[in-house]
Design a protein around this motif. Structure first.
Motif, PDB file in Angstrom:
ATOM      1  N   TYR A  17     -59.811  90.480   7.281  1.00  0.00           N
ATOM      2  CA  TYR A  17     -60.806  91.028   8.202  1.00  0.00           C
ATOM      3  C   TYR A  17     -61.230  89.975   9.223  1.00  0.00           C
ATOM      4  N   ASN A  18     -61.495  88.754   8.762  1.00  0.00           N
ATOM      5  CA  ASN A  18     -61.928  87.692   9.677  1.00  0.00           C
ATOM      6  C   ASN A  18     -60.846  87.360  10.700  1.00  0.00           C
ATOM      7  N   LEU A  19     -59.592  87.353  10.251  1.00  0.00           N
ATOM      8  CA  LEU A  19     -58.492  87.058  11.172  1.00  0.00           C
ATOM      9  C   LEU A  19     -58.333  88.170  12.196  1.00  0.00           C
ATOM     10  N   LEU A  20     -58.431  89.422  11.747  1.00  0.00           N
ATOM     11  CA  LEU A  20     -58.323  90.547  12.672  1.00  0.00           C
ATOM     12  C   LEU A  20     -59.468  90.532  13.676  1.00  0.00           C
ATOM     13  N   LYS A  21     -60.662  90.176  13.200  1.00  0.00           N
ATOM     14  CA  LYS A  21     -61.816  90.118  14.100  1.00  0.00           C
ATOM     15  C   LYS A  21     -61.608  89.034  15.157  1.00  0.00           C
ATOM     16  N   LYS A  22     -61.087  87.894  14.723  1.00  0.00           N
ATOM     17  CA  LYS A  22     -60.827  86.794  15.654  1.00  0.00           C
ATOM     18  C   LYS A  22     -59.794  87.206  16.693  1.00  0.00           C
TER      19      LYS A  22
ATOM     20  N   GLN B 197     -49.869  91.495   4.656  1.00  0.00           N
ATOM     21  CA  GLN B 197     -48.960  91.929   5.714  1.00  0.00           C
ATOM     22  C   GLN B 197     -49.139  93.412   6.036  1.00  0.00           C
ATOM     23  N   GLY B 198     -49.574  94.197   5.042  1.00  0.00           N
ATOM     24  CA  GLY B 198     -49.822  95.612   5.280  1.00  0.00           C
ATOM     25  C   GLY B 198     -50.887  95.830   6.333  1.00  0.00           C
ATOM     26  N   PHE B 199     -51.809  94.889   6.448  1.00  0.00           N
ATOM     27  CA  PHE B 199     -52.865  94.984   7.460  1.00  0.00           C
ATOM     28  C   PHE B 199     -52.492  94.245   8.738  1.00  0.00           C
TER      29      PHE B 199
ATOM     30  N   VAL C 170     -52.319  83.951   2.829  1.00  0.00           N
ATOM     31  CA  VAL C 170     -52.021  83.629   1.429  1.00  0.00           C
ATOM     32  C   VAL C 170     -52.430  82.187   1.120  1.00  0.00           C
ATOM     33  N   HIS C 171     -52.073  81.281   1.991  1.00  0.00           N
ATOM     34  CA  HIS C 171     -52.409  79.881   1.743  1.00  0.00           C
ATOM     35  C   HIS C 171     -53.922  79.665   1.796  1.00  0.00           C
ATOM     36  N   ASP C 172     -54.600  80.349   2.719  1.00  0.00           N
ATOM     37  CA  ASP C 172     -56.057  80.227   2.794  1.00  0.00           C
ATOM     38  C   ASP C 172     -56.727  80.798   1.544  1.00  0.00           C
ATOM     39  N   VAL C 173     -56.146  81.876   1.009  1.00  0.00           N
ATOM     40  CA  VAL C 173     -56.683  82.475  -0.223  1.00  0.00           C
ATOM     41  C   VAL C 173     -56.676  81.450  -1.348  1.00  0.00           C
ATOM     42  N   PHE C 174     -55.545  80.788  -1.522  1.00  0.00           N
ATOM     43  CA  PHE C 174     -55.444  79.858  -2.647  1.00  0.00           C
ATOM     44  C   PHE C 174     -56.193  78.555  -2.395  1.00  0.00           C
ATOM     45  N   ILE C 175     -56.400  78.218  -1.146  1.00  0.00           N
ATOM     46  CA  ILE C 175     -57.278  77.076  -0.851  1.00  0.00           C
ATOM     47  C   ILE C 175     -58.692  77.410  -1.310  1.00  0.00           C
ATOM     48  N   GLN C 176     -59.117  78.653  -1.039  1.00  0.00           N
ATOM     49  CA  GLN C 176     -60.453  79.088  -1.479  1.00  0.00           C
ATOM     50  C   GLN C 176     -60.542  79.134  -3.002  1.00  0.00           C
ATOM     51  N   VAL C 177     -59.467  79.628  -3.632  1.00  0.00           N
ATOM     52  CA  VAL C 177     -59.457  79.693  -5.096  1.00  0.00           C
ATOM     53  C   VAL C 177     -59.652  78.294  -5.685  1.00  0.00           C
ATOM     54  N   TRP C 178     -58.911  77.337  -5.146  1.00  0.00           N
ATOM     55  CA  TRP C 178     -58.999  75.977  -5.676  1.00  0.00           C
ATOM     56  C   TRP C 178     -60.348  75.336  -5.363  1.00  0.00           C
ATOM     57  N   ASP C 179     -60.817  75.514  -4.136  1.00  0.00           N
ATOM     58  CA  ASP C 179     -62.101  74.924  -3.746  1.00  0.00           C
ATOM     59  C   ASP C 179     -63.260  75.491  -4.564  1.00  0.00           C
ATOM     60  N   ASN C 180     -63.124  76.761  -4.975  1.00  0.00           N
ATOM     61  CA  ASN C 180     -64.201  77.428  -5.720  1.00  0.00           C
ATOM     62  C   ASN C 180     -63.841  77.630  -7.194  1.00  0.00           C
ATOM     63  N   ARG C 181     -62.916  76.813  -7.690  1.00  0.00           N
ATOM     64  CA  ARG C 181     -62.397  77.008  -9.046  1.00  0.00           C
ATOM     65  C   ARG C 181     -63.480  76.950 -10.125  1.00  0.00           C
ATOM     66  N   LYS C 182     -64.515  76.148  -9.899  1.00  0.00           N
ATOM     67  CA  LYS C 182     -65.565  76.023 -10.911  1.00  0.00           C
ATOM     68  C   LYS C 182     -66.378  77.304 -11.065  1.00  0.00           C
ATOM     69  N   LYS C 183     -66.273  78.197 -10.072  1.00  0.00           N
ATOM     70  CA  LYS C 183     -67.014  79.462 -10.121  1.00  0.00           C
ATOM     71  C   LYS C 183     -66.172  80.596 -10.710  1.00  0.00           C
ATOM     72  N   LEU C 184     -64.911  80.320 -11.027  1.00  0.00           N
ATOM     73  CA  LEU C 184     -64.041  81.363 -11.577  1.00  0.00           C
ATOM     74  C   LEU C 184     -64.559  81.849 -12.924  1.00  0.00           C
ATOM     75  N   ASP C 185     -64.401  83.161 -13.151  1.00  0.00           N
ATOM     76  CA  ASP C 185     -64.791  83.761 -14.432  1.00  0.00           C
ATOM     77  C   ASP C 185     -63.522  84.275 -15.117  1.00  0.00           C
TER      78      ASP C 185
ATOM     79  N   LYS D 105     -45.663  88.456   9.875  1.00  0.00           N
ATOM     80  CA  LYS D 105     -45.317  87.640   8.700  1.00  0.00           C
ATOM     81  C   LYS D 105     -46.067  86.319   8.682  1.00  0.00           C
ATOM     82  N   GLU D 106     -46.111  85.625   9.824  1.00  0.00           N
ATOM     83  CA  GLU D 106     -46.747  84.311   9.876  1.00  0.00           C
ATOM     84  C   GLU D 106     -48.247  84.409   9.570  1.00  0.00           C
ATOM     85  N   ASP D 107     -48.889  85.472  10.055  1.00  0.00           N
ATOM     86  CA  ASP D 107     -50.313  85.656   9.786  1.00  0.00           C
ATOM     87  C   ASP D 107     -50.554  85.901   8.293  1.00  0.00           C
ATOM     88  N   ALA D 108     -49.678  86.700   7.682  1.00  0.00           N
ATOM     89  CA  ALA D 108     -49.810  86.992   6.258  1.00  0.00           C
ATOM     90  C   ALA D 108     -49.628  85.722   5.430  1.00  0.00           C
TER      91      ALA D 108
END
Length: 201
Positions: free
Chosen positions: A85-90, A39-41, A52-67, A45-48
């Motif tokens: 950054y991608n959202l701001l660019k869009k 939200q600082g960027f 957040v939800h997209d972040v955790f979707i990525q975390v779960w989708d890439n969970r096998k790569k977690l260290d 609120k809705e964009d933030a």
């Protein structure tokens, strides 16, 4: 303090193994941190919340790569920054189109054509990036997609700041030339996109 870190490392390991309960625990633990960071960027609120939800979707989708031995907070902050950054660019491209449209007196058919032109230009921008030499592409990606400064890129890649600046300049020129050569859209639109690439450079 050590116990908290160990607990978190164990949580990350459990997520890596597919434990959805551990995933939920990490989600609730970091939700507000990531939300306020985004939200600082974004200011909206809705964009933030979307980020957040997209972040955790990525975390779960890439969970096998977690260290588990590395900072999970550092990892999700990097993912968050990239998504922001991608959202701001869009949004920036969309606003650029709206600003351009305000200056033009055109009929509906022309507006539809111009929207198609903008979509083509975005596609060409990505193609131009994909055609950059590998080193130049990496430097451009670190700058534009990860938001690193020239100094940070130089330190990360073990090269001089002047080399980073030189490669960024060449990358932008390559992209400009590629778009100008391949695009059959109005020059005024090409100019706006090129201007956007050079903004804040």
């Amino acid at each position: 303090m050590k116990k908290r870190i160990c607990d978190e490392n164990d949580l990350v390991l459990q997520v890596k193994l597919g434990n959805d309960a551990a995933f939920r625990e990490l989600f609730f633990k970091y939700y507000h941190k990531i939300f306020y960071f985004a939200q600082g960027f974004l200011k909206v609120k809705e964009d933030a919340e979307e980020v957040v939800h997209d972040v955790f979707i990525q975390v779960w989708d890439n969970r096998k790569k977690l260290d588990p031995s590395k900072s999970f907070e550092g990892y999700v902050r990097t993912v968050t920054r990239n998504l922001v950054y991608n959202l701001l660019k869009k949004k920036s491209y969309h606003q650029l189109y709206l600003d351009y449209k305000k200056t033009q007196k055109v009929d509906l058919r022309s507006q539809i054509e111009e929207q198609i032109y903008f979509e083509e230009l975005e596609k060409l921008s990505r193609e131009a990036y994909d055609n950059l030499p590998s080193r130049r592409k990496e430097i451009f990606r670190l700058s534009r997609e990860e938001g690193l400064t020239h100094k940070e890129i130089a330190e990360k890649l073990g090269i001089s700041i002047n080399t980073v600046k030189d490669q960024m300049t060449k990358a932008l020129i390559d992209i400009r030339n590629y778009i100008s050569k391949c695009s059959h859209v109005p020059h005024s639109l090409v100019f706006l996109i090129i201007l956007k690439f050079f903004q804040n450079f």
